[in-house]
Scaffold this active site. Structure first.
Site, PDB file in Angstrom:
ATOM      1  N   LYS A  78       0.828  -1.217   0.000  1.00  9.47           N
ATOM      2  CA  LYS A  78       0.000   0.000   0.000  1.00  9.47           C
ATOM      3  C   LYS A  78       0.853   1.254   0.000  1.00  9.47           C
ATOM      4  CE  LYS A  78      -4.427  -1.764   1.264  1.00  9.47           C
ATOM      5  NZ  LYS A  78      -5.688  -1.694   2.002  1.00  9.47           N
ATOM      6  N   LYS A 110      -4.542 -10.755  -6.926  1.00  6.94           N
ATOM      7  CA  LYS A 110      -5.770 -10.836  -6.122  1.00  6.94           C
ATOM      8  C   LYS A 110      -6.846  -9.864  -6.649  1.00  6.94           C
ATOM      9  CE  LYS A 110      -6.470  -8.503  -2.112  1.00  6.94           C
ATOM     10  NZ  LYS A 110      -7.061  -8.188  -0.822  1.00  6.94           N
ATOM     11  N   LYS A 170     -10.754  -4.368  -4.501  1.00  5.58           N
ATOM     12  CA  LYS A 170     -11.593  -3.168  -4.689  1.00  5.58           C
ATOM     13  C   LYS A 170     -10.849  -2.045  -5.375  1.00  5.58           C
ATOM     14  CE  LYS A 170     -13.492  -3.452  -0.094  1.00  5.58           C
ATOM     15  NZ  LYS A 170     -12.763  -3.358   1.149  1.00  5.58           N
TER      16      LYS A 170
END
Ligand code: ATP
Ligand code: LTN
Length: 336
Positions: A117, A199, A202
């Site tokens: 992130k 993966k 969102k």
């Protein structure tokens, strides 16, 4: 919830950081409803975790309420389980601080989610993003949860929560249970339809690969028809066939069929047939959830009744555990 006779306690959370994906549903939420009879379950919308990446306040508020409504629509019974919003229970933040002082910088720097992130948002590598797993440990330990149902990507955070609990117990005396992960045997990692080595997430910039729980049938069919596969043209579950494996896993989860049954069903047929069948099965599976969601999300009074009561029930547990932790750490009891 104390004593030897107690049912095992389950806690899990999901961030309202955007619309929920088929990955969130298959890897996490779908399992939550099933666990309600057997366990004492607490489920929360992790709004405090969501602000570790930039959120627009009005949108966060809407996403949080939608997430709460969607959990109800997915079969979580707010009478049977405790369904709440994380920021409504101050004990999480209070315990977070105490646990942060039992967590090492080095441990947090090894978290792969932090590395991913912070690479994705280099302009906002904030301290909350770094200490995110400590808050997650507080979420779990505040209820002395035994089991934490999550997708495979959360294993490292859970391992850290166990280490923090162990360290606290060692330093101050036994208080926390060591929580175990509860990873579903199938569907713990649903991959992007556009890049099946990644993966489904969102926040993926390639929206073609991400199916949302609230997508309509046409959108779902279009996304599955475009799914990336391979050139073998044989429907079988095997190493190196990431795209087909992913489609078969999704199909298996929504229809209950085994991989062998699926291979037989598509024997001699092309990938096009598989894609259509999976798309249809997913759309049919999600249709009632979508309807239920629209009904519940529109009823603001019903939602607030539930989250207010959920917060009250959650706080009754978390406050008690946190008070014990504060006492063990040497803080003076504010009640005199
Ligand atoms: P973001 O893109 O914002 O990181 P996310 O889609 O990864 O979000 P989270 O809110 O972090 O979702 O995760 C909620 C739950 O869904 C977690 O238990 C997580 O393990 C699970 N989950 C997320 N993505 C998948 C996936 N592709 N397959 C299976 N489980 C998943
Ligand atoms: N980090 C989790 C969301 C989450 C969570 C939790 C999961 C926040 N607190 C406590 C289990 C237990 C994620 O899904 N990304």
């Amino acid at each position: 919830m104390e004593g030897n006779e107690r049912k095992k306690v389950i806690l899990s959370g999901i961030q309202p950081s955007g619309a929920f994906t088929l990955g969130n549903y298959v890897g996490a939420i779908r399992n939550w409803a099933k666990l309600q009879d057997e366990y004492d379950c607490l489920y929360m919308v992790a709004d405090m975790h969501a602000i570790t990446v930039k959120q627009e306040p009005a949108k966060l508020r809407r996403n949080t309420l939608d997430a709460y409504a969607l959990l109800l629509a997915c079969g979580i019974d707010a009478k049977e389980s405790v369904l709440f919003i994380q920021s409504h229970v101050p004990a999480h933040a209070r315990l977070n601080w105490l646990l942060a002082c039992s967590t090492q910088y080095g441990e947090l720097s090894r978290m792969t989610q932090f590395k991913d992130k912070s690479a994705k948002h280099p302009d906002d590598v904030n301290a909350g993003l770094f200490t995110y797993p400590v808050l997650m440990a507080a979420d779990i330990l505040a209820y002395n949860a035994d089991l934490v149902p999550v997708g495979a990507d959360q294993t490292q955070h859970l391992e850290l929560a166990r280490n923090i609990a162990q360290r606290f117990n060692h330093r101050y005396g036994d208080l926390f249970n060591l929580p175990d992960g509860y990873i579903a045997p199938k569907g713990a990692k649903i991959m992007s339809l556009a890049d099946p080595t990644k993966k489904m997430s969102k926040s993926d910039e390639n929206q073609n690969g991400v199916v949302y729980i609230l997508d309509d049938k046409d959108t779902i069919m279009r996304k599955f028809r475009r799914a990336v596969t391979d050139s073998e043209a044989c429907v079988r579950f095997a190493e190196g066939k990431d795209g087909i494996n992913n489609l078969m896993t999704i199909y298996s989860v929504v229809t209950g069929k085994t991989n062998e049954e699926i291979e037989r069903e598509f024997d001699g047929r092309g990938y096009g047939d598989l894609k259509t069948a999976v798309g249809e099965a997913v759309a049919d599976h999600l249709a009632p959830l979508r309807e239920e969601f629209s009904r519940i999300a529109a009823d603001k009074a019903f939602l607030s009744e539930n989250y207010v009561e959920g917060a009250r029930r959650a706080a009754a547990i978390a406050d008690r555990v946190t008070a014990k932790a504060y006492k063990k750490a040497g803080f003076v009891d504010p009640r005199g």
